[in-house]
Write a protein that holds these residues in place. Structure first.
Motif, short mmCIF file in Angstrom:
data_model
loop_
_atom_site.label_atom_id
_atom_site.label_comp_id
_atom_site.label_asym_id
_atom_site.label_seq_id
_atom_site.Cartn_x
_atom_site.Cartn_y
_atom_site.Cartn_z
N LYS A 113 31.91 35.68 27.19
CA LYS A 113 30.81 34.73 26.99
C LYS A 113 31.22 33.68 25.97
CE LYS A 113 25.89 34.42 25.84
NZ LYS A 113 24.67 35.16 25.46
N ILE A 114 31.92 34.10 24.93
CA ILE A 114 32.40 33.17 23.90
C ILE A 114 33.57 32.35 24.42
CG2 ILE A 114 33.51 33.02 21.64
CD1 ILE A 114 31.91 35.50 20.83
N LYS A 115 34.50 33.01 25.10
CA LYS A 115 35.74 32.35 25.53
C LYS A 115 35.52 31.37 26.68
CE LYS A 115 40.45 33.37 27.10
NZ LYS A 115 41.38 34.44 27.53
N LYS A 116 34.71 31.76 27.68
CA LYS A 116 34.56 30.93 28.88
C LYS A 116 33.11 30.55 29.17
CE LYS A 116 37.28 31.67 32.38
NZ LYS A 116 37.99 32.29 33.55
N GLY A 117 32.19 30.97 28.31
CA GLY A 117 30.79 30.61 28.50
C GLY A 117 30.12 31.28 29.68
N ILE A 118 30.60 32.45 30.08
CA ILE A 118 30.04 33.16 31.24
C ILE A 118 28.74 33.85 30.85
CG2 ILE A 118 30.41 35.00 32.93
CD1 ILE A 118 33.39 34.37 32.81
N LYS A 119 27.64 33.44 31.47
CA LYS A 119 26.33 34.00 31.16
C LYS A 119 25.80 34.95 32.23
CE LYS A 119 25.04 29.96 28.40
NZ LYS A 119 24.06 28.84 28.23
N LYS A 120 26.43 34.93 33.40
CA LYS A 120 26.07 35.87 34.47
C LYS A 120 27.31 36.66 34.85
CE LYS A 120 22.35 32.97 36.34
NZ LYS A 120 21.84 32.27 37.56
N PRO A 121 27.71 37.61 34.00
CA PRO A 121 29.01 38.28 34.16
C PRO A 121 29.09 39.18 35.38
CG PRO A 121 27.72 39.36 32.44
CD PRO A 121 26.96 38.13 32.83
N GLU A 122 30.30 39.24 35.94
CA GLU A 122 30.62 40.12 37.05
C GLU A 122 31.95 40.80 36.76
OE1 GLU A 122 30.50 38.10 40.79
OE2 GLU A 122 28.68 36.96 40.30
N MET A 123 32.14 42.01 37.31
CA MET A 123 33.45 42.65 37.21
C MET A 123 33.83 43.24 38.56
SD MET A 123 32.70 46.04 34.88
CE MET A 123 31.31 47.14 35.16
N VAL A 124 35.13 43.29 38.80
CA VAL A 124 35.66 43.75 40.09
C VAL A 124 36.48 45.00 39.84
CG1 VAL A 124 37.02 43.13 42.11
CG2 VAL A 124 35.77 41.35 40.85
N ILE A 125 36.14 46.08 40.55
CA ILE A 125 36.84 47.35 40.37
C ILE A 125 37.15 47.96 41.72
CG2 ILE A 125 35.56 47.70 38.21
CD1 ILE A 125 33.97 49.88 39.60
N PRO A 126 38.21 48.76 41.81
CA PRO A 126 38.49 49.47 43.07
C PRO A 126 37.51 50.61 43.29
CG PRO A 126 40.07 50.10 41.39
CD PRO A 126 39.24 49.01 40.80
N GLU A 127 37.35 51.04 44.52
CA GLU A 127 36.45 52.15 44.83
C GLU A 127 36.84 53.43 44.13
OE1 GLU A 127 36.35 52.41 49.10
OE2 GLU A 127 34.45 51.31 49.20
N SER A 128 38.10 53.56 43.76
CA SER A 128 38.60 54.77 43.11
C SER A 128 38.27 54.82 41.62
CB SER A 128 40.11 54.88 43.31
OG SER A 128 40.75 53.70 42.85
N PHE A 153 45.79 54.43 48.79
CA PHE A 153 44.70 54.80 47.88
C PHE A 153 44.85 54.17 46.50
CE2 PHE A 153 44.92 58.22 51.03
CZ PHE A 153 43.61 58.22 51.49
N GLN A 154 45.58 53.06 46.43
CA GLN A 154 45.70 52.29 45.19
C GLN A 154 44.73 51.11 45.22
OE1 GLN A 154 49.97 51.39 45.52
NE2 GLN A 154 50.23 52.40 43.53
N ALA A 155 44.46 50.56 44.04
CA ALA A 155 43.68 49.33 43.97
C ALA A 155 44.36 48.26 44.82
CB ALA A 155 43.56 48.86 42.53
N ASP A 156 43.61 47.60 45.69
CA ASP A 156 44.15 46.58 46.58
C ASP A 156 44.10 45.23 45.87
OD1 ASP A 156 44.47 44.61 48.67
OD2 ASP A 156 44.09 46.22 50.10
N VAL A 157 45.26 44.75 45.43
CA VAL A 157 45.33 43.53 44.62
C VAL A 157 44.81 42.32 45.40
CG1 VAL A 157 46.87 42.00 43.33
CG2 VAL A 157 47.28 44.46 43.32
N GLY A 179 44.52 60.93 41.77
CA GLY A 179 45.65 61.11 40.86
C GLY A 179 46.76 60.11 41.09
N ILE A 180 46.41 58.92 41.57
CA ILE A 180 47.40 57.89 41.91
C ILE A 180 47.29 56.73 40.94
CG2 ILE A 180 48.06 56.20 43.68
CD1 ILE A 180 47.16 58.24 45.77
#
Length: 372
Positions: free
Chosen positions: A214-229, A254-258, A282-283
């Motif tokens: 929020k300080i660095k880029k002014g993001i007020k509606k934050p989102e995050m992206v995570i793998p299903e694992s 079964f790894q995070a898909d970049v 365990g991957i």
């Protein structure tokens, strides 16, 4: 008015005369509703994935069949009843009110009686307690003795208990040294603090990242992206801190898909996540590739080392061919690692680390109180 203008008006009147006034009003309204519906469908598919959305629609349609939903609920209740029937401690025997007369030393007898109902977990329960075998007895005796010495200390009052501050600092520093703080790529400022477990470490990392971005880029509606694992603690963090969460399917290994994570990043993305290893399989996720992705987009990257933090550094020293997974990867901004797992500390004990002090300071609340 010239003949051209008269001709155009006559043509327009002839065209409009073919339609009722109601049609002229409803057409744009219906078009707007169709556009809104299409927007909702596209947004739903992007957020949930085509495969998951299709399965959800099929399941929803199946439940509309008479009797199917009742059958499903009945089967779910059977599972719940079976789980509850396996609980040895019946709630009817619970003490729900303060006794009129204190139990005194009698409480030890009650504790012993209840403990006998617990499962013999040593070497039998995965993901429960991470030490077992004949060598654990001495470890438990040592841990219990240390507990008895400090059971009544309060870490909030460091002026009264400076020993606690020192011990926390030492644990954080030793953990950081295992996870790349001595590497040139780390920047030499890795720092952090101890928490009550991996979930709290993840919660703190997410909250700190939200405030930092929020300080660095002014993001007020934050989102995050995570793998299903990724661990469910991120879902909890998203609810706590009002962050939109995107769960992306893993790849065939079964790894995070970049690539899929890249496609899910937008202007409101504050962080992406990788695990080393992930709990379900365990991957180890491709931490280096994810770190590069985070750098390219100018966002944060948290690595969940809760399970592997005290295994992978030693496996690497033993010569096992492991990819980079810690602060040696430039894009990594925070790491969570559980001492109560293969660090063999008492449960629950965890450490959350940050790449530098600028990020870590947002994990703390500084407030001046005025008393009259």
């Amino acid at each position: 008015m010239d003949e051209t203008a008269l001709g155009l008006r006559a043509s327009a009147n002839a065209f409009l005369s073919q339609y009722e006034p109601l049609t002229l009003v409803l057409t744009p309204v219906v078009g707007l509703l169709v556009a809104i519906l299409l927007h909702f469908i596209i947004h739903f598919l992007l957020e949930n994935g085509i495969k998951r959305s299709f399965v959800g629609l099929i399941m929803g349609a199946v439940k509309l069949v008479p009797g199917v939903n009742k059958y499903i609920e009945g089967e779910k209740q059977k599972v719940v009843d079976k789980l509850q029937s396996g609980i040895k401690c019946k709630r009817e025997s619970w003490q729900t009110e303060l006794p009129h007369i204190g139990l005194g030393r009698e409480v030890i007898g009650r504790l012993t009686s209840q403990k006998e109902k617990d499962v013999n977990w040593q070497g039998r329960c995965s993901g429960t307690v991470y030490i077992g075998g004949h060598e654990s007895e001495g470890h438990f005796l040592l841990t219990n003795e240390a507990y008895s010495m400090f059971s009544h200390t309060n870490p909030l009052h460091l002026d009264v208990f400076p020993s606690i501050a020192q011990f926390e600092g030492e644990v954080v520093a030793m953990t950081a040294s295992l996870l790349g703080s001595k590497e040139e790529a780390s920047g030499g400022q890795v720092c952090g603090n101890m928490t009550s477990g991996g979930t709290e470490s993840i919660l703190l990392a997410v909250k700190t990242t939200r405030d930092y971005m929020k300080i660095k880029k002014g993001i007020k509606k934050p989102e995050m992206v995570i793998p299903e694992s990724a661990h469910s603690a991120y879902d909890k963090a998203a609810q706590y801190f009002n962050i939109k969460l995107w769960r992306v399917p893993v790849n065939e290994e079964f790894q995070a898909d970049v690539k899929k994570i890249r496609r899910s990043i937008n202007k409101n993305t504050i962080m992406i996540v990788g695990s080393a290893p992930g709990f379900p399989h365990g991957i180890i996720d491709p931490i280096e590739e994810l770190g590069e992705l985070a750098l390219n987009f100018g966002i944060c990257f948290h690595v969940d080392l809760c399970l592997g933090g005290f295994v992978l550094p030693f496996a690497r020293k033993l010569g096992y061919p492991l990819p980079c997974f810690d602060f040696a990867v430039q894009g990594v901004t925070s790491i969570s690692v559980d001492v109560h797992k293969y660090g063999l500390g008492p449960k629950g004990t965890s450490v959350v680390l940050y790449r530098n002090r600028e990020i870590r300071k947002l994990a703390c609340l500084a407030m001046t109180m005025y008393y009259i």
